[in-house]
Design an enzyme around this catalytic site. Structure first.
Site, PDB file in Angstrom:
ATOM      1  CG  ASP A 406       4.577   3.244  31.461  1.00 62.18           C
ATOM      2  OD1 ASP A 406       5.200   2.299  30.961  1.00 62.18           O
ATOM      3  OD2 ASP A 406       4.408   3.391  32.689  1.00 62.18           O
ATOM      4  CD  GLU A 459       4.194  -0.922  28.645  1.00 61.72           C
ATOM      5  OE1 GLU A 459       4.942  -1.823  29.046  1.00 61.72           O
ATOM      6  OE2 GLU A 459       3.898   0.065  29.347  1.00 61.72           O
TER       7      GLU A 459
END
Length: 726
Positions: A406, A459
């Site tokens: 993330d 990401e």
């Protein structure tokens, strides 16, 4: 007092929880006739040591030191303790008679920051030690003056089980007899400034209480009986760049609710979720963060228990049941992993031993303004080791097939979301965070090195170069990267009224300019359906019919486009409501044939994608795609061909993003002959008007659009068509 009796001041420090070396005072010292046992039990009026032959040895209260008992217990063998007060008697083992559990190699590797299996050394482990079963506790707190484990087993009294310092490693440990699986515990830490810190959860704990309670729980994670050998030995083929990868992103607590609104359990999901995903044709599940987190509204992206599967859905072995079931169904499991920050909750990692231990002390480096969270000190060897080992932990202990990392951009840049003067440049005066980059490279090197069949996904929302390139070539070493640019551009295009789309044609084609610069996954994630962004169907313009047709056409465009696929739960149903983490997916909408049609389309797209080599084998290679019609902005039509090997049939994809049917629309074709209409998003079974080409078209010789043949066909309004020459 004899010569061997410590001075009274040492006992005073012990009684007041100030002693940093309790093993120097407590437990047995000496052997034979000279063995002296010292015990601290503040609840006892009398205390005896009992040896295996049944002999009792009274221990003498130390005057001026309440709770301290001391006396000879001859020999070198086992003894236990018997206390008495107000007519009550209790027996217990002396935790201070046991030697260390951690070995010299553990100590060396922990001190060096190179112990890649720290969960085997730190945390709470139910074991047998020196002939006695109990729990070994170990925790890193290098600047603490005293660390104690507290729980119901010692009345939460930090004086009773003060721990042993392991040299220069900063690790403290103790073996506590009879503490078993399910015991609740925390660490009580006396900081370097002499202040007792808020009670801390175990950074390497395997379990936690149900939020809002936040203590750690002893969980024995050993001995699970995996039955996924077939998947584990073959998954490398299912996760390489040439494989079909279609990911169903799931926030498990809100995928399906049970009873009176509780989250689905891991055991229930092992049946219901896996059956659903298999039926829908997805190849992988991506679970939003499973590691324990205190606040439901963070969705797991502000974790505290990095080694604990969230108790919201069950126990560690039950989470393994879910992964095992997925593997037996041939479905991979990717876990969202959050090394970018952690919350400042008092029981968490922040100022763990009274100092900025896991985080930077300087808020310009150690505080995230966007999320009010703390940033790891990536340059500290022990912190780098903690994160790298945590990645390995999920892959090894829970057989995860991959990690999606993330907020990578927030790690890569020191000035991320900061104004001038609010960040500290690197040693070269630049904005790149060399230390965070090194952690990501180390994580990828170690995980791929230990488990070549896994996949890591970044990401990463900027154009940082080489995200999915190998570390030895200067890259970050990820297997794949989310294509955030493609997602933003194409969704902006789809939001526009079709009458304006001709002016924004480039938003659908620009992604092909850089499509092979990384190994891309095309993500329609949870981030696109929260915080007022609405649902996917809600983004589409026009009447109800046009909204559904637009969404069908967009999914057709996405599945035909180069790149692996990811869709967040609920969007395969075209649910109208924005995602709500406190509710479940709007399954009731499937009673409407239009929503059921979108679900059927996604199912068929998945099955076509996975069964057709041309649609996936060259996803990450430039020779797998060729424009046929890329510039028809006036009609908002896009045509391209997808290719695999020379023996594999090509697929021609045609998309029409206007509400006008294109009749007798002529396009070039790779070869003459009969081409089967393998999928038409306007089919009646998907909720469309059943317009098209009666299942096939006949291409004839004659060059057009750089192709040797051509065909005149009908392209329904707001539709996607796939043609395959079998």
């Amino acid at each position: 007092m004899d010569a061997s009796t410590p001075p009274a001041s040492e006992f005073e420090r012990l009684i007041h929880g100030q002693h940093d070396d309790p093993f120097a005072l407590l437990g047995p010292h000496g052997t034979g006739k000279d063995r002296i046992v010292t015990v601290f039990d503040p609840g006892a009026q009398t205390l005896h040591a009992v040896t295996d032959d049944g002999t009792t040895h009274p221990l003498t209260p130390m005057g001026g030191a309440p709770g301290i008992f001391r006396g000879p217990v001859p020999g070198s063998g086992h003894y236990w303790l018997r206390g008495e007060a107000s007519g009550n008697t209790w027996e217990f083992e002396d935790a201070y008679r046991f030697g260390p559990v951690l070995g010299e190699m553990d100590e060396y590797l922990l001190g060096e920051g190179s112990h890649l299996r720290i969960w085997q050394a730190l945390g709470a482990h139910v074991i047998e030690h020196e002939g006695q079963w109990g729990c070994q506790f170990a925790v890193w707190a290098p600047n603490a003056r005293r660390v104690s484990v507290v729980g119901d087993f010692n009345w939460w009294d930090g004086r009773r089980h003060a721990m042993r310092r392991r040299g220069a490693t900063g690790v403290w440990e103790i073996f506590v007899p009879f503490v078993a699986d399910g015991a609740v515990y925390r660490y009580e830490i006396l900081g370097a400034d002499g202040q007792v810190q808020p009670l801390k959860a175990d950074p390497v704990g395997f379990g936690s209480q149900h939020p809002p309670e936040n203590a750690s729980i002893v969980r024995d994670i050993s001995g699970y009986g995996w039955s996924d050998d077939e998947w584990m030995t073959t998954r490398a083929e299912a996760q390489k760049r040439e494989a079909p990868i279609s990911v169903y992103e799931v926030h498990l607590p809100s995928w399906r609710r049970k009873d009176w609104g509780r989250p689905i359990s891991y055991i229930e999901a092992a049946k219901e979720l896996i059956d659903y995903v298999a039926d829908m044709g997805f190849t992988h599940i991506e679970l939003m963060p499973i590691s324990e987190y205190p606040f439901d509204g963070s969705w797991g992206y502000q974790p505290v228990g990095m080694f604990a599967p969230t108790i919201r859905c069950g126990l560690p072995h039950e989470f393994r049941d879910l992964v095992n079931a997925a593997h037996k169904a041939g479905i991979g499991v990717i876990l969202d992993w959050v090394p970018g920050h952690f919350p400042s909750d008092p029981h968490g990692l922040g100022k763990f031993d009274g100092t900025a231990l896991y985080e930077h002390a300087d808020p310009r480096e150690g505080f995230h303004k966007d999320w009010n969270t703390l940033i790891y000190n990536y340059g500290r060897a022990e912190v780098s080791n903690f994160l790298t080992a945590n990645a390995l932990y999920w892959l090894e202990e829970y057989h995860a097939d991959g990690l999606r990392v993330d907020a990578v951009a927030s790690m890569l840049y020191r000035d991320y979301s900061r104004n001038p003067g609010e960040w500290v440049p690197n040693k070269d005066g630049g904005r790149e965070n060399y230390e965070a980059i090194a952690v990501l490279q180390r994580m990828n090197t170690e995980t791929y090195g230990a488990h070549s069949g896994i996949m890591t996904v970044a990401e990463e929302s900027t154009a940082y170069p080489g995200v999915s390139q190998p570390v030895n070539q200067g890259g970050l070493g990820f297997g794949f990267k989310w294509n955030m640019g493609w997602m933003n551009d194409t969704l902006e295009y789809m939001k526009k009224d079709p009458i304006h789309r001709s002016h924004h044609h480039h938003q659908m084609t620009f992604g092909l300019v850089y499509a092979y610069s990384e190994n891309f996954i095309l993500p329609i994630s949870h981030d696109e359906v929260v915080h007022g962004k609405g649902s996917m169907i809600g983004k589409m313009p026009g009447s109800d019919w046009e909204q559904f047709a637009n969404l069908r056409a967009y999914y057709g465009f996405m599945w035909g486009h180069p790149g692996k696929k990811l869709l967040f739960m609920g969007q395969e149903l075209a649910q109208r409501s924005e995602w709500n983490h406190d509710a479940q997916v709007d399954w009731d909408c499937l009673a409407d044939p239009r929503h059921a049609g979108i679900q059927a389309l996604v199912r068929d797209l998945n099955h076509l994608y996975t069964s057709t080599p041309a649609l996936h084998v060259r996803d990450c290679f430039e020779d797998g795609f060729e424009w046929i019609v890329g510039g028809d902005s006036q009609n908002s039509v896009f045509v391209w061909t997808r290719k695999a090997g020379p023996e594999d049939p090509q697929v021609v994809v045609i998309c029409n993003f206007t509400p006008q049917e294109q009749s007798a629309y002529r396009i070039g074709m790779p070869t003459a002959g009969t081409w089967r209409e393998a999928l038409n998003s306007d089919a009646e079974i998907y909720g469309g008007g059943n317009r098209g080409n009666y299942g096939q078209v006949e291409a004839v010789e004659g060059e057009m659009h750089g192709q040797p043949a051509h065909v005149d066909l009908t392209v329904p309004p707001l539709s996607a068509i796939y043609l395959i020459k079998d």
